[in-house]
Write a protein that holds these residues in place. Structure first.
Motif, PDB file in Angstrom:
ATOM      1  N   THR A 483       0.856  -1.182   0.000  1.00  0.00           N
ATOM      2  CA  THR A 483       0.000   0.000   0.000  1.00  0.00           C
ATOM      3  C   THR A 483       0.890   1.229   0.000  1.00  0.00           C
ATOM      4  OG1 THR A 483      -1.771  -1.130   1.185  1.00  0.00           O
ATOM      5  CG2 THR A 483      -1.753   1.286   1.264  1.00  0.00           C
ATOM      6  N   SER A 484       0.739   2.065  -0.996  1.00  0.00           N
ATOM      7  CA  SER A 484       1.597   3.247  -1.124  1.00  0.00           C
ATOM      8  C   SER A 484       0.829   4.506  -0.775  1.00  0.00           C
ATOM      9  CB  SER A 484       2.128   3.360  -2.559  1.00  0.00           C
ATOM     10  OG  SER A 484       2.963   2.281  -2.878  1.00  0.00           O
ATOM     11  N   PRO A 485       1.527   5.535  -0.333  1.00  0.00           N
ATOM     12  CA  PRO A 485       0.882   6.819  -0.089  1.00  0.00           C
ATOM     13  C   PRO A 485       0.629   7.539  -1.412  1.00  0.00           C
ATOM     14  CG  PRO A 485       3.223   7.029   0.277  1.00  0.00           C
ATOM     15  CD  PRO A 485       2.970   5.570  -0.028  1.00  0.00           C
ATOM     16  N   ASP A 486      -0.054   8.655  -1.322  1.00  0.00           N
ATOM     17  CA  ASP A 486      -0.170   9.557  -2.464  1.00  0.00           C
ATOM     18  C   ASP A 486       1.148  10.335  -2.530  1.00  0.00           C
ATOM     19  OD1 ASP A 486      -0.605  11.738  -4.156  1.00  0.00           O
ATOM     20  OD2 ASP A 486      -2.708  11.941  -3.581  1.00  0.00           O
ATOM     21  N   PHE A 487       2.075   9.863  -3.385  1.00  0.00           N
ATOM     22  CA  PHE A 487       3.413  10.459  -3.417  1.00  0.00           C
ATOM     23  C   PHE A 487       3.386  11.931  -3.817  1.00  0.00           C
ATOM     24  CE2 PHE A 487       4.590   5.923  -3.906  1.00  0.00           C
ATOM     25  CZ  PHE A 487       5.545   5.827  -2.894  1.00  0.00           C
ATOM     26  N   VAL A 488       2.452  12.294  -4.671  1.00  0.00           N
ATOM     27  CA  VAL A 488       2.364  13.699  -5.092  1.00  0.00           C
ATOM     28  C   VAL A 488       1.955  14.577  -3.914  1.00  0.00           C
ATOM     29  CG1 VAL A 488       1.131  15.327  -6.591  1.00  0.00           C
ATOM     30  CG2 VAL A 488       1.892  13.111  -7.497  1.00  0.00           C
ATOM     31  N   ALA A 489       0.914  14.172  -3.195  1.00  0.00           N
ATOM     32  CA  ALA A 489       0.463  14.950  -2.041  1.00  0.00           C
ATOM     33  C   ALA A 489       1.518  14.945  -0.939  1.00  0.00           C
ATOM     34  CB  ALA A 489      -0.855  14.381  -1.515  1.00  0.00           C
ATOM     35  N   LEU A 490       2.182  13.812  -0.765  1.00  0.00           N
ATOM     36  CA  LEU A 490       3.203  13.717   0.277  1.00  0.00           C
ATOM     37  C   LEU A 490       4.359  14.668  -0.020  1.00  0.00           C
ATOM     38  CD1 LEU A 490       3.837  12.196   2.879  1.00  0.00           C
ATOM     39  CD2 LEU A 490       4.998  10.478   1.512  1.00  0.00           C
ATOM     40  N   ALA A 491       4.805  14.700  -1.269  1.00  0.00           N
ATOM     41  CA  ALA A 491       5.876  15.627  -1.632  1.00  0.00           C
ATOM     42  C   ALA A 491       5.442  17.068  -1.396  1.00  0.00           C
ATOM     43  CB  ALA A 491       6.266  15.420  -3.097  1.00  0.00           C
ATOM     44  N   ALA A 492       4.204  17.373  -1.747  1.00  0.00           N
ATOM     45  CA  ALA A 492       3.706  18.738  -1.543  1.00  0.00           C
ATOM     46  C   ALA A 492       3.712  19.113  -0.075  1.00  0.00           C
ATOM     47  CB  ALA A 492       2.301  18.860  -2.127  1.00  0.00           C
ATOM     48  N   SER A 493       3.482  18.134   0.808  1.00  0.00           N
ATOM     49  CA  SER A 493       3.484  18.434   2.240  1.00  0.00           C
ATOM     50  C   SER A 493       4.870  18.829   2.729  1.00  0.00           C
ATOM     51  CB  SER A 493       2.965  17.227   3.032  1.00  0.00           C
ATOM     52  OG  SER A 493       3.927  16.179   3.070  1.00  0.00           O
ATOM     53  N   PHE A 494       5.916  18.444   2.002  1.00  0.00           N
ATOM     54  CA  PHE A 494       7.283  18.869   2.312  1.00  0.00           C
ATOM     55  C   PHE A 494       7.635  20.178   1.600  1.00  0.00           C
ATOM     56  CE2 PHE A 494       7.659  14.330   3.281  1.00  0.00           C
ATOM     57  CZ  PHE A 494       8.452  14.326   4.417  1.00  0.00           C
ATOM     58  N   GLY A 495       6.713  20.715   0.829  1.00  0.00           N
ATOM     59  CA  GLY A 495       7.006  21.905   0.054  1.00  0.00           C
ATOM     60  C   GLY A 495       7.784  21.623  -1.206  1.00  0.00           C
ATOM     61  N   VAL A 496       7.707  20.372  -1.689  1.00  0.00           N
ATOM     62  CA  VAL A 496       8.427  19.965  -2.895  1.00  0.00           C
ATOM     63  C   VAL A 496       7.428  19.821  -4.041  1.00  0.00           C
ATOM     64  CG1 VAL A 496       9.820  18.161  -3.975  1.00  0.00           C
ATOM     65  CG2 VAL A 496      10.234  18.801  -1.590  1.00  0.00           C
ATOM     66  N   PRO A 497       7.583  20.547  -5.143  1.00  0.00           N
ATOM     67  CA  PRO A 497       6.658  20.421  -6.275  1.00  0.00           C
ATOM     68  C   PRO A 497       6.651  18.996  -6.817  1.00  0.00           C
ATOM     69  CG  PRO A 497       8.099  22.329  -6.544  1.00  0.00           C
ATOM     70  CD  PRO A 497       8.637  21.547  -5.382  1.00  0.00           C
ATOM     71  N   ALA A 498       5.455  18.507  -7.170  1.00  0.00           N
ATOM     72  CA  ALA A 498       5.331  17.140  -7.658  1.00  0.00           C
ATOM     73  C   ALA A 498       4.257  17.081  -8.721  1.00  0.00           C
ATOM     74  CB  ALA A 498       5.001  16.186  -6.513  1.00  0.00           C
ATOM     75  N   VAL A 499       4.388  16.091  -9.610  1.00  0.00           N
ATOM     76  CA  VAL A 499       3.425  15.929 -10.687  1.00  0.00           C
ATOM     77  C   VAL A 499       3.164  14.452 -10.895  1.00  0.00           C
ATOM     78  CG1 VAL A 499       5.235  15.927 -12.466  1.00  0.00           C
ATOM     79  CG2 VAL A 499       2.889  16.507 -13.099  1.00  0.00           C
ATOM     80  N   LEU A 500       1.901  14.115 -11.180  1.00  0.00           N
ATOM     81  CA  LEU A 500       1.536  12.757 -11.541  1.00  0.00           C
ATOM     82  C   LEU A 500       1.678  12.631 -13.049  1.00  0.00           C
ATOM     83  CD1 LEU A 500       0.413  10.053 -10.426  1.00  0.00           C
ATOM     84  CD2 LEU A 500      -1.877  10.901 -11.011  1.00  0.00           C
ATOM     85  N   SER A 501       2.547  11.736 -13.499  1.00  0.00           N
ATOM     86  CA  SER A 501       2.884  11.642 -14.912  1.00  0.00           C
ATOM     87  C   SER A 501       2.258  10.400 -15.533  1.00  0.00           C
ATOM     88  CB  SER A 501       4.408  11.612 -15.073  1.00  0.00           C
ATOM     89  OG  SER A 501       4.783  11.731 -16.420  1.00  0.00           O
ATOM     90  N   SER A 502       2.581  10.169 -16.799  1.00  0.00           N
ATOM     91  CA  SER A 502       2.142   8.993 -17.536  1.00  0.00           C
ATOM     92  C   SER A 502       3.220   8.674 -18.555  1.00  0.00           C
ATOM     93  CB  SER A 502       0.820   9.264 -18.252  1.00  0.00           C
ATOM     94  OG  SER A 502       1.023  10.206 -19.304  1.00  0.00           O
ATOM     95  N   PRO A 503       3.224   7.470 -19.127  1.00  0.00           N
ATOM     96  CA  PRO A 503       4.234   7.183 -20.158  1.00  0.00           C
ATOM     97  C   PRO A 503       4.210   8.182 -21.303  1.00  0.00           C
ATOM     98  CG  PRO A 503       3.205   5.149 -19.432  1.00  0.00           C
ATOM     99  CD  PRO A 503       2.433   6.267 -18.782  1.00  0.00           C
ATOM    100  N   GLU A 504       3.021   8.714 -21.619  1.00  0.00           N
ATOM    101  CA  GLU A 504       2.901   9.650 -22.739  1.00  0.00           C
ATOM    102  C   GLU A 504       3.438  11.034 -22.395  1.00  0.00           C
ATOM    103  OE1 GLU A 504       0.557   6.221 -23.075  1.00  0.00           O
ATOM    104  OE2 GLU A 504       0.342   7.786 -21.524  1.00  0.00           O
ATOM    105  N   THR A 505       3.352  11.439 -21.136  1.00  0.00           N
ATOM    106  CA  THR A 505       3.782  12.793 -20.749  1.00  0.00           C
ATOM    107  C   THR A 505       5.103  12.806 -19.992  1.00  0.00           C
ATOM    108  OG1 THR A 505       2.576  12.711 -18.638  1.00  0.00           O
ATOM    109  CG2 THR A 505       1.377  13.530 -20.586  1.00  0.00           C
ATOM    110  N   LEU A 506       5.707  11.635 -19.815  1.00  0.00           N
ATOM    111  CA  LEU A 506       6.889  11.536 -18.951  1.00  0.00           C
ATOM    112  C   LEU A 506       8.030  12.422 -19.435  1.00  0.00           C
ATOM    113  CD1 LEU A 506       8.321  10.239 -16.551  1.00  0.00           C
ATOM    114  CD2 LEU A 506       8.977   8.342 -18.054  1.00  0.00           C
ATOM    115  N   HIS A 507       8.308  12.427 -20.725  1.00  0.00           N
ATOM    116  CA  HIS A 507       9.409  13.228 -21.245  1.00  0.00           C
ATOM    117  C   HIS A 507       9.226  14.693 -20.887  1.00  0.00           C
ATOM    118  CE1 HIS A 507      11.093  15.864 -24.453  1.00  0.00           C
ATOM    119  NE2 HIS A 507      12.176  15.172 -24.160  1.00  0.00           N
ATOM    120  N   THR A 508       8.042  15.229 -21.133  1.00  0.00           N
ATOM    121  CA  THR A 508       7.781  16.646 -20.844  1.00  0.00           C
ATOM    122  C   THR A 508       7.840  16.922 -19.356  1.00  0.00           C
ATOM    123  OG1 THR A 508       6.390  16.836 -22.809  1.00  0.00           O
ATOM    124  CG2 THR A 508       6.096  18.500 -21.092  1.00  0.00           C
TER     125      THR A 508
END
Length: 536
Positions: A483-508
């Motif tokens: 069971t994993s946390p919401d890594f994007v929300a968790l990073a934001a709680s540290f003040g670290v910008p985060a994005v949920l990506s996909s294979p299609e958008t990973l490069h960008t």
């Protein structure tokens, strides 16, 4: 303010050339941290001793220099062991310094001290290449200098120095050490063995070179290139030797060591020169490699020579040996045969992969490679994408680092943290969701020091590689789903910008994160698979 042993220890590190120290404070070690506060050294504190030690490892790999690590007694010291095992396996010069209980209690003589172990040093002797307890203030400069020299002498590796609390607190009138250059001892090949190796290579019809991590660590890439071109010898690099040879050179047979075609290519050489590799499991396709020709083995670690395969053994630093061999062998005319053999090998490997429905895995790795600037280091945890990178990643000028020496989880982010401190510029860390849970706390360190680390977390919902191994071996997997946390929300709680990506958008997404200042996180929900094994 009165000077004490802690001040003398920090002054000695400064004189030896240290610029940055990693660690975690603790009660017995406070005199060291008090001295650090008044020193010119930069201190970067990890959130656990394990991660601080991994960070020191990453820093040492990028700088090529000894990196100090300071922790406290007992639990603090023991928490570093997994990271020091990785440093030992990968020959990384980390100088571990731990406090100790007061001298009167050493060896369990009196007992009852906080954090006491009867013989703390015994826990480290089997991991590091030098271990010593300092028993007086007067010993401090000499012992630290000895440890520094041991760490930086080939084969490089971690060392360990313990300083009792009362030694750290003891007053001293010793003068502050002046800057001193500790030169590692040169390890030169014996001339008669060098002559024999050169003669074998000169007569060889199908010479091949297997370049390991020792080539990278010794700075022997130019010497390797010269020798390969003089011999017209294809070069395969081990996973730890990535970057030793230009990836797109016509003689580069790359790093597909877990492919039977590469294993056979190495075995078919009439003279195989192995430089800076111990020829362990990963470099020999899990010991399925069976050389049919002569083997010339160059390594700075005498214990590795001839340990797995009979060879003409040269106990030497890779740079010294390759330089001498390049001077000794005659240059051959380029007839195209070696280059053609490399093209044939790589075509066979590519064809085998093309038959396995691995478009997702190859596409993700290609997107990461396209997004990462050539000079940016990459640090890979023990995750399926990292396993792919061992074989298929072109490190270019940035270099490639991974925790595959000892194979412990959690290496990626803290080691990238240390690399970013060393480099002062962007670094990419890659982890799976399982490995990421080992080092989430270091998001706070990244934010505190505003370090430019982009962390790619590939979330497949568990220990992906173990899931595959268990399913292949036993038909099903157990204890691999997480069971994993919401890594994007968790990073934001540290003040670290985060994005949920996909294979299609990973490069960008990755390119934008790496171009931004400070830390960032990119989360990729995906379930990559390994290519089919060929060592079974």
């Amino acid at each position: 303010m009165s000077r004490n042993g802690g001040a003398l220890a920090v002054e000695t590190l400064t004189a030896l050339g240290a610029r940055t120290v990693f660690g975690v404070p603790g009660q017995h070690a406070l005199a060291l941290f008090d001295a650090l506060a008044r020193s010119p050294l930069r201190f970067v504190g990890g959130r656990t001793e394990l991660n601080a030690a991994y960070a020191a490892d990453g820093h040492a790999r990028v700088t090529g220099a000894v990196t100090p690590l300071i922790v406290s007694t007992g639990p603090g010291a023991l928490n570093t062991l997994a990271a020091l095992q990785e440093a030992a396996a990968a020959s990384v010069p980390v100088l571990g310094i731990s406090s100790q209980i007061p001298r009167a209690g050493l060896g369990g003589v009196r007992g009852g001290y906080l954090h006491e172990l009867t013989d703390q040093l015994a826990s480290f002797r089997d991991v590091v290449k030098y271990a010593r307890v300092v028993r007086s203030v007067a010993q401090l400069p000499a012992v630290l200098a000895q440890a520094w020299e041991a760490a930086s002498t080939a084969p490089c590796g971690p060392v360990w120095v313990e300083i009792p609390q009362d030694v750290l607190l003891e007053h001293t009138d010793l003068p502050a050490p002046r800057p001193v250059e500790v030169r590692p001892r040169l390890l030169l090949p014996r001339q008669e063995l060098l002559d024999e190796a050169a003669a074998l290579l000169a007569r060889a019809e199908r010479p091949v070179i297997l370049a390991g991590g020792g080539v990278v660590r010794s700075g022997a890439t130019a010497e390797l290139l010269t020798l390969a071109e003089r011999l017209r010898a294809p070069v395969v690099t081990t996973f730890g030797g990535k970057g030793a040879f230009p990836w797109h050179h016509p003689l580069s047979a790359r790093s597909f060591l877990e492919d039977r075609h590469t294993t056979e290519f190495l075995a078919d050489a009439d003279v195989l020169l192995v430089a800076g590799s111990g020829l362990g499991d990963l470099s020999t396709n899990y010991r399925t490699f069976r050389p049919r020709g002569h083997l010339v083995h160059v390594d700075a670690d005498a214990d590795r020579l001839g340990a797995n395969y009979p060879a003409l053994a040269l106990h030497a630093d890779a740079r010294e040996a390759l330089h001498a061999l390049a001077d000794a062998v005659p240059a051959r005319a380029a007839d195209g045969r070696a280059e053609e053999s490399v093209r044939t090998l790589l075509a066979l490997v590519e064809d085998r992969l093309a038959k396995q429905d691995l478009e997702l895995e190859q596409g993700v790795l290609a997107s990461v490679r396209a997004a990462v600037p050539d000079d940016v280091p990459t640090v890979w945890d023990m995750t399926i994408l990292g396993y792919w990178a061992w074989s298929a990643w072109d490190p270019r000028t940035g270099g490639q680092h991974s925790g595959q020496g000892a194979g412990g989880l959690g290496y990626g982010l803290p080691a990238a943290l240390g690399a970013a401190v060393a480099r002062g510029g962007p670094v990419l860390a890659v982890s799976g969701d399982g490995g990421a849970m080992y080092s989430l706390s270091e998001l706070a360190t990244l934010r505190q020091h505003d370090l430019p680390v982009t962390w790619l977390v590939v979330d497949d919902g568990g220990y992906g590689i173990l899931r595959e191994y268990m399913t292949d071996e036993f038909g099903s997997a157990f204890a691999t789903e997480l069971t994993s946390p919401d890594f994007v929300a968790l990073a934001a709680s540290f003040g670290v910008p985060a994005v949920l990506s996909s294979p299609e958008t990973l490069h960008t997404d990755l390119a934008e994160a790496l171009a931004a200042t400070g830390p960032s996180v990119v989360v990729l929900p995906a379930t990559p698979r390994m290519f089919a094994p060929t060592h079974l």
